[in-house]
Scaffold this active site. Structure first.
Site, mmCIF file in Angstrom:
data_model
loop_
_atom_site.group_PDB
_atom_site.id
_atom_site.type_symbol
_atom_site.label_atom_id
_atom_site.label_comp_id
_atom_site.label_asym_id
_atom_site.label_seq_id
_atom_site.Cartn_x
_atom_site.Cartn_y
_atom_site.Cartn_z
ATOM 1 N N LEU A 38 -0.953 8.330 -2.471
ATOM 2 C CA LEU A 38 -2.102 7.348 -2.170
ATOM 3 C C LEU A 38 -1.457 6.340 -1.169
ATOM 4 C CD1 LEU A 38 -3.083 6.851 -5.951
ATOM 5 C CD2 LEU A 38 -4.513 7.848 -3.942
ATOM 6 N N GLY A 39 -0.424 5.767 -1.058
ATOM 7 C CA GLY A 39 0.047 4.773 -0.005
ATOM 8 C C GLY A 39 1.737 4.686 -0.062
ATOM 9 N N LYS A 40 2.067 4.057 1.051
ATOM 10 C CA LYS A 40 3.556 3.655 0.811
ATOM 11 C C LYS A 40 3.812 2.276 1.435
ATOM 12 C CE LYS A 40 4.267 7.012 4.208
ATOM 13 N NZ LYS A 40 5.113 7.829 5.096
ATOM 14 N N GLY A 41 4.563 1.738 0.894
ATOM 15 C CA GLY A 41 4.945 0.155 1.339
ATOM 16 C C GLY A 41 6.656 0.235 1.793
ATOM 17 N N CYS A 46 3.076 5.092 -3.693
ATOM 18 C CA CYS A 46 2.101 5.211 -4.982
ATOM 19 C C CYS A 46 1.397 6.540 -4.762
ATOM 20 C CB CYS A 46 1.350 3.985 -4.956
ATOM 21 S SG CYS A 46 0.109 4.095 -6.478
ATOM 22 N N LYS A 61 2.971 4.092 -9.404
ATOM 23 C CA LYS A 61 3.887 3.573 -8.412
ATOM 24 C C LYS A 61 5.369 3.697 -8.482
ATOM 25 C CE LYS A 61 4.534 -0.863 -6.055
ATOM 26 N NZ LYS A 61 3.882 -2.190 -5.775
ATOM 27 N N ASP A 146 1.065 -11.946 -1.862
ATOM 28 C CA ASP A 146 1.055 -10.951 -0.889
ATOM 29 C C ASP A 146 -0.668 -10.454 -0.923
ATOM 30 O OD1 ASP A 146 1.638 -9.335 1.287
ATOM 31 O OD2 ASP A 146 2.319 -7.628 0.102
#
Length: 392
Positions: A38-41, A46, A61, A146
């Protein structure tokens, strides 16, 4: 709050690839099947997971196992609000921390990428973000720290604040502390200049988020139609019943209350003896002034009609009919009859704007003509939308 580990040597892609296809909570025996990313940070990633027993879908996550990742899990576990992503459980293995959360459809960042967005939808989202932040600040004494479109998720149109990795727990709503984290373009001035800061950080970030939602957006044509109809109705009343010229019609003087237009600032307005009376007039805002004012001719209610044409154009294009450069030559343009009506992407609106921006006031559309125009008379769903979003 534990000190956040530096992520310079942390490879998120490697972390994702190391996560096995089946993730097991050893304490409960609950098993999850790994789904799409779903996404990366900076500190983790996640992805979707499916409960292998119930087949329910969640977001998982994955963070490098540390005191900080445990802090984030416990922070999320302590929260219970409709507009904050729901926590279900967390567990870890030898190297990785897993947080099982509510799975959402998209984020506000996806909305920011759209070319058009209804202003009432923005209002609808902002109300929910502010409600969630108010809960964090006043009931939990937590600064998200954030807040940005990527961390504001959406599920069935409902806002869900997420990613509490940088959040801070305060002793009171008024406590101030030092803070370094966050995304640069959403950081409040007090963080940048290394001053003590508090919940006000999130308020600054919300302002930046609202701006990003509006930036380079075109307002929905139905909403413009909805507003124009109300402006023309108000001006028709002023002109034909009260014999008043507003004389400074522009977006800044057209207010809104619960989605309803309210004309304001009658400081330049003029009272006439009849709807056909002409008089001299010098006031108003330059880029909304009709040619007859610029050329120092007698003028009447037609100057409001010209200003409405300028206003409609700005609602569609986000800019004035006359740029700053052209505004300096505005008198020269009208004297030499070189004015050309600018166009929008809406053909019916272009017809109306062209008739309102007629340099000859005798040929210019009246407010009654506006109300009869094809653009204004087209069916609009705006009344329904406004009620839907404002009554949430």
């Amino acid at each position: 709050m534990p000190k956040q580990e530096k992520s310079t040597s942390f490879d998120v892609n490697k972390l994702y690839s190391q996560v096995e296809g089946i993730i097991t909570n050893k304490a409960t025996g609950r098993r999850f099947e790994k789904g799409k990313l779903l996404g990366k940070g900076r500190n983790g990633c996640c992805f979707k997971v499916h409960d292998m027993e119930s087949n329910e879908t969640f977001a998982c996550k994955v963070l490098k196992k540390s005191r900080h990742s445990l802090y984030e899990a416990k922070m999320l576990k302590s929260l219970n609000h409709r507009n904050i992503v729901k926590y279900y459980e967390h567990f870890c293995d030898e190297k990785v921390q897993y947080i099982i959360m509510e799975c959402c459809d998209s984020s506000l960042y996806d909305i920011c990428l759209e070319k058009e967005i209804d202003v009432n939808l923005i209002r609808y989202y902002v109300r929910q973000i502010a409600t969630a932040c108010h809960y964090l600040h006043t009931e939990k004494y937590i600064v998200h720290a954030d807040l940005k479109p990527e961390n504001i998720l959406l599920k069935d149109g409902v806002v869900k604040l997420a990613d509490f990795g940088l959040s801070r727990k305060l002793s009171s709503v008024n406590e101030k502390l030092t803070h370094k984290g966050g995304t640069l373009v959403f950081k409040a001035p007090e963080i940048i200049i290394k001053k003590l800061c508090g919940v006000e950080n999130d308020c600054w970030a919300l302002g930046c988020t609202i701006f990003q939602l509006f930036e380079e957006k075109k307002i929905d044509v139905n909403l413009i139609r909805y507003y124009v109809r109300q402006i023309a109705t108000a001006c028709h009343y002023l002109h034909t019943e009260k014999y008043i010229v507003h004389a400074d019609l522009k977006p800044g003087n057209i207010l809104l209350k619960d989605g309803v237009v309210k004309l304001a600032d009658f400081g330049s307005s003029r009272k006439m003896s009849s709807v056909n009376e002409k008089l001299t007039h010098k006031g108003g805002t330059l880029v909304y002034k009709a040619p007859e004012i610029i050329l120092k001719q007698l003028c009447g209610v037609e100057i409001d009609c010209w200003a409405l044409g300028c206003t409609i154009f700005k609602l569609f294009e986000g800019k004035a009919v006359f740029t700053r450069k052209k505004a300096k030559k505005i008198e020269h343009i009208f004297i030499n009859d070189t004015f050309k009506v600018p166009l929008t992407s809406c053909s019916n609106a272009n017809t109306l704007i062209t008739r309102l921006l007629e340099t000859n006031p005798e040929l210019r559309y009246t407010m009654k003509d506006v109300l009869k125009s094809t653009f204004v008379k087209e069916p609009s769903q705006c009344t329904v939308m406004v009620k839907k979003f404002l009554n949430w």
